[in-house]
Design an enzyme around this catalytic site. Structure first.
Site, short mmCIF file in Angstrom:
data_model
loop_
_atom_site.label_atom_id
_atom_site.label_comp_id
_atom_site.label_asym_id
_atom_site.label_seq_id
_atom_site.Cartn_x
_atom_site.Cartn_y
_atom_site.Cartn_z
N HIS A 427 0.84 -1.22 0.00
CA HIS A 427 0.00 0.00 0.00
C HIS A 427 0.87 1.26 0.00
O HIS A 427 0.54 2.26 0.64
CB HIS A 427 -0.91 0.03 1.23
CG HIS A 427 -2.07 -0.91 1.14
ND1 HIS A 427 -3.21 -0.62 0.44
CD2 HIS A 427 -2.26 -2.15 1.65
CE1 HIS A 427 -4.06 -1.62 0.53
NE2 HIS A 427 -3.51 -2.57 1.25
N ASP A 513 -0.15 -4.81 5.69
CA ASP A 513 -1.17 -5.70 5.16
C ASP A 513 -1.10 -5.82 3.65
O ASP A 513 -0.56 -4.97 2.96
CB ASP A 513 -2.56 -5.21 5.57
CG ASP A 513 -2.85 -3.79 5.07
OD1 ASP A 513 -1.92 -2.96 5.10
OD2 ASP A 513 -3.99 -3.52 4.68
N GLU A 514 -1.65 -6.92 3.16
CA GLU A 514 -1.94 -7.15 1.75
C GLU A 514 -0.72 -7.00 0.85
O GLU A 514 -0.79 -6.37 -0.21
CB GLU A 514 -3.08 -6.24 1.29
CG GLU A 514 -4.38 -6.52 2.05
CD GLU A 514 -5.55 -5.69 1.59
OE1 GLU A 514 -6.69 -6.16 1.70
OE2 GLU A 514 -5.33 -4.54 1.13
N VAL A 515 0.41 -7.62 1.23
CA VAL A 515 1.54 -7.73 0.32
C VAL A 515 1.25 -8.91 -0.61
O VAL A 515 1.10 -10.03 -0.14
CB VAL A 515 2.85 -7.95 1.09
CG1 VAL A 515 4.00 -8.19 0.12
CG2 VAL A 515 3.16 -6.74 1.97
#
Length: 842
Positions: A427, A513-515
């Site tokens: 992100h 988060d969300e790699v």
């Protein structure tokens, strides 16, 4: 000479055509949802209709339409255009060889198929603008754009029926409010006494010096209510308000006693005194919020109170869409009134960097601006409908250092700690593009060493990946020393601002988060790091990064906070990926904010597993506390719906220590099959000791200004405040289901009556007024009559019978109406502001 003249004239005419080939403001575009479940599959069919209302033709080629769109197009059925996702949700429409030049007054329809479903107008494309090939730097916004998100054939499935709304409201009764139950969140003990206190210009304020900040704020409030400040005194007098320091109360506890001759506030710490003042303000009549009064009557009462959870937080995302400093201060006032004590400030993401870092000016020069771009070098690409203008709010904007320090000081005075979030390593597109600009600046200056100092990507990396939001270039490279130099530099600058503001800072939230899968796998720098550190699996790079980031924060006296991934380890079971609590960091005081409890996704027990394993957990469940999700399943209701629908009751009935009891609805808003929770891990007594508190969130992808923010926030936030502060209710812990149901009905009725008759009427005037959501009216057809009701007693229901929109002057509904004609209902608040309409028989 004649030839030269004609050539010049031709050139001049051509230049004029290039400058503006067509009057774009006369181009109208409509988007229409045609049908979901197209061909019986998980896909939908929709169309763009381009209407040329100008006097010039829109050429068959040489232009491109750009827009934001969250859906993946799989096929263009009309074969007259190419629809393409560029990056993230930034997309384009290019005419194909089958597109015919669009003559004046004619239309072209581009019909396509896309993955998934389209349920609300929130799902439609947004931020449309035209760019002509001959002038690629110039963008022309489409100002005439209309959305039809409800095809006639799907009204029954996309519109919430009036009868269902009525049914949901049937258990709500219009009840009187007791003087002992006027404070929200509700105190531990409130005993009504005899008489009342008369607050007027003769009242004196007495306070211990320890409470000078709180006394100042109280004096400011009362000056607004009375039109003048209270007199101050150093000793007890008649008709007095006393702020008294006592020993033995917890940090945020207080005692408030209102008697006919005095108001006594007792607390051990300043926070307790501040919260007592908020309760005192809630006891005052609503008239004080509308205009100054000569005298204020406060009912005599004795309150003893302290919070259930020490951490009561709200997360505000200003990265996806920006909110001004003034709006942030307004949110802080709201939080303070309802006794929330942490603002989790989401300051950067793929779509924006919102805090000035003086040593790294590109972060805001490039990363805080969105608009038309071919290369992201001067600004970021448009997203979430922000359009082509780089100066336009809310796509662009940031807080200067001075702004941020002011926000910190404002929050501190109101006993709110601000937790900054600096998203890493995923992100991070805004930061990456900003540091690319910095890199180019120093490379042009002939200083490669300085150029690479804060570079966030491996320039030789050929990795291919796609994030959840669709980006292929949004993850920092964690093998580069410059990535950690960047993180440390930002942390140092943020800490300096807190020090200048004299504001507390205990942690920085590093996101985490969300790699996505595939990231780093073709990076020479990563390959070298793995060889050097003997790291065998790409997934294990995550723990290397966390250890280094944790070291940076610990050396500065801070602990690491992050989303749930910071506490998880990816492993395999029977050849399939599985996430477990990572044993590496349980002793490092990591604070994990756990959002994923989506019913049916398989991670419903994640928060409890992490708490049981020893992690400090903040409960931030999407099913109950994601306030950017739509209130209900209706195409005209704004908000996302991927994780749940979140109405006012969802945060109110959340059960922190056994949220399986709170599980009532599935993703579609239907009754949940609780068998999916059968084998889920429950919270142990040890795990319960690791639940730090609760946090509500607003992500701002679909929030384009303060009015939309307040609509999504209120009144949901009030139910959250009740659950975060108030003692555990009987219905939450009762094992007898009938007893629990009866107590819940009583509490719910008290709550909605308080909202409709006290809290929202107060918020209609407080700070100039908050634009809270006014619920739609429920309507039931029965025995030839139309019966109407509402979720919040205290609002006025009005109606029309000619199909027109009800106004504040329309007839008031007081009893069932004859079921004749086209009857439209609408609820209004005390200021005459109306909610969404309900049409009987829809």
């Amino acid at each position: 000479m004649k030839k030269i003249f004609l050539s010049c004239l031709t050139l001049l005419f051509s230049v004029n055509l290039i400058a503006q080939p067509i009057a774009v403001d006369k181009i109208a575009i409509a988007w229409n949802l045609l049908a979901n479940h197209y061909e019986g599959k998980n896909q939908f069919i929709a169309s763009f209709t381009i209407h040329n209302q100008s006097k010039q033709s829109l050429p068959a080629n040489g232009w491109k339409l750009y827009f934001s769109y969250p859906r993946k197009v799989t096929q263009v059925l009309s074969a007259n255009a190419v629809l393409q996702t560029i990056n993230g949700e930034f997309a384009s429409l290019t005419p194909s060889t089958n597109f015919k030049a669009l003559a004046p007054a004619s239309k072209a329809v581009i019909t396509y198929v896309a993955e998934g479903r389209s349920f609300t107008y929130t799902d439609a494309p947004s931020g449309l603008y035209l760019v002509f090939d001959k002038e690629p730097q110039k963008a022309y916004p489409i100002k005439n754009f209309k959305v039809n998100a409800v095809p006639t054939t799907e009204k029954a499935s996309l519109k919430l029926s009036p009868a269902l709304i009525y049914q949901k409201n049937e258990a709500i009764s219009n009840g009187a409010l007791s003087d002992s139950k006027l404070v929200l969140p509700s105190p531990i003990s409130a005993v009504k006494l005899t008489g009342q206190f008369l607050l007027n210009a003769k009242t004196t304020l007495v306070y211990d010096d320890f409470f000078s900040n709180e006394a100042k704020l109280l004096q400011q409030d009362i000056a607004q209510f009375l039109g003048k400040k209270l007199m101050l005194a150093k000793q007890d007098v008649k008709q007095v308000i006393i702020l008294k320091k006592v020993n033995g109360l917890s940090k945020e506890a207080y005692q408030l006693k209102v008697k006919p001759d005095s108001i006594i506030i007792a607390a051990t710490q300043t926070a307790g005194a501040f919260y007592a003042i908020q309760s005192l303000k809630m006891l005052m009549p609503l008239s004080v919020w509308k205009a100054p009064q000569t005298q204020i009557t406060i009912p005599a009462i004795e309150i003893t109170d302290e919070p259930r959870f020490a951490y009561r937080s709200f997360m505000l995302d200003v990265a996806r869409n920006f909110q001004t400093k003034a709006q942030v201060l307004k949110v802080l006032d709201l939080m303070a009134l309802y006794k929330l004590n942490n603002l989790h400030f989401h300051l950067n993401d793929d779509e924006g960097w919102r805090l000035e870092i003086p040593a790294l000016p590109e972060l805001t020069q490039v990363g805080a601006k969105r608009g038309h771009t071919l290369d992201d070098k001067q600004n970021l690409q448009p997203s979430y409908g922000s359009g082509p203008d780089t100066s336009a709010f809310p796509g662009s904007g940031f807080y200067s250092k001075t702004d941020f320090i002011e926000i910190l000081r404002y929050a501190k005075a109101r006993h709110i700690q601000i937790i900054p979030e600096i998203e890493t390593p995923g992100h991070a597109r805004a930061a990456i593009k900003a540091m690319d600009a910095r890199y180019e600046r120093f490379m042009k200056a002939g200083n490669p060493q300085e150029a690479k100092r804060y570079l966030l990507r491996d320039t030789l990396d050929k990795s291919i990946y796609k994030s959840v939001q669709g980006y292929h270039d949004n993850v920092m490279n964690i093998a580069l020393p410059s990535t950690y130099s960047f993180i440390e530099k930002v942390v140092d600058e943020v800490m300096a601002m807190y020090q200048e503001a004299d504001a507390p800072l205990k942690t920085i939230h590093l996101g985490g988060d969300e790699v996505p899968a595939g990231v780093w796998q073709k990076s020479p720098a990563i390959t070298q790091l793995m060889q050097k550190e003997n790291i065998r699996e790409y997934d294990d790079l995550w723990y290397h990064y966390l250890a280094k980031a944790n070291t940076i924060l610990k050396q500065k006296g801070l602990y690491l906070s992050g989303w749930e991934e910071v506490a998880m380890r990816k492993t395999k079971l029977d050849g399939k990926n599985q996430y477990i609590a990572n044993p590496d960091f349980t002793s490092q005081n990591f604070h994990a904010y756990v959002w994923n409890n989506v019913w049916g996704w398989g991670q419903e027990d994640l928060a409890y597993r992490l708490a049981n394993a020893g992690y400090k957990v903040i409960l931030a469940p999407v099913t109950n506390f994601y306030f950017d999700l739509a209130y209900e399943k209706d195409a005209d209701e704004p908000g996302l719906y991927w994780g749940s629908y979140v109405d006012v009751d969802k945060p109110f009935y959340f059960n922190p220590f056994d949220y399986y009891k709170s599980a009532k609805e599935d993703l579609q808003g239907n009754v949940l099959d609780k068998s999916i929770l059968k084998n889920k891990e429950r919270l142990t007594a040890y795990g319960q000791s690791n639940i730090v508190g609760l946090q509500a969130q607003i992500w701002s992808e679909k929030i384009s200004g303060p009015q939309q923010l307040e609509y999504m926030l209120l009144p949901k936030l009030l139910g959250f405040a009740e659950r975060a502060w108030a003692a555990e209710p009987i219905w939450s812990s009762a094992t007898d289901s009938l007893l629990a149901e009866n107590h819940y009905k009583q509490d719910w009725n008290w709550f909605v009556n308080l909202l409709g008759k006290r809290e929202l009427p107060r918020l209609a005037y407080f700070n100039g007024g908050y634009q809270y959501r006014i619920p739609p009216v429920g309507v039931l057809k029965e025995n030839g009559l139309l019966k109407a009701n509402m979720q919040l007693p205290g609002f006025t229901i009005r109606y029309t019978t000619d199909g027109s929109l009800p106004q504040a002057s329309s007839p008031v509904y007081t009893k069932p109406l004859a079921d004749k004609g086209n009857v439209t209902f609408r609820a209004f608040d005390s200021k005459g502001r109306g909610g969404r309409t309900t049409v009987a028989g829809l």
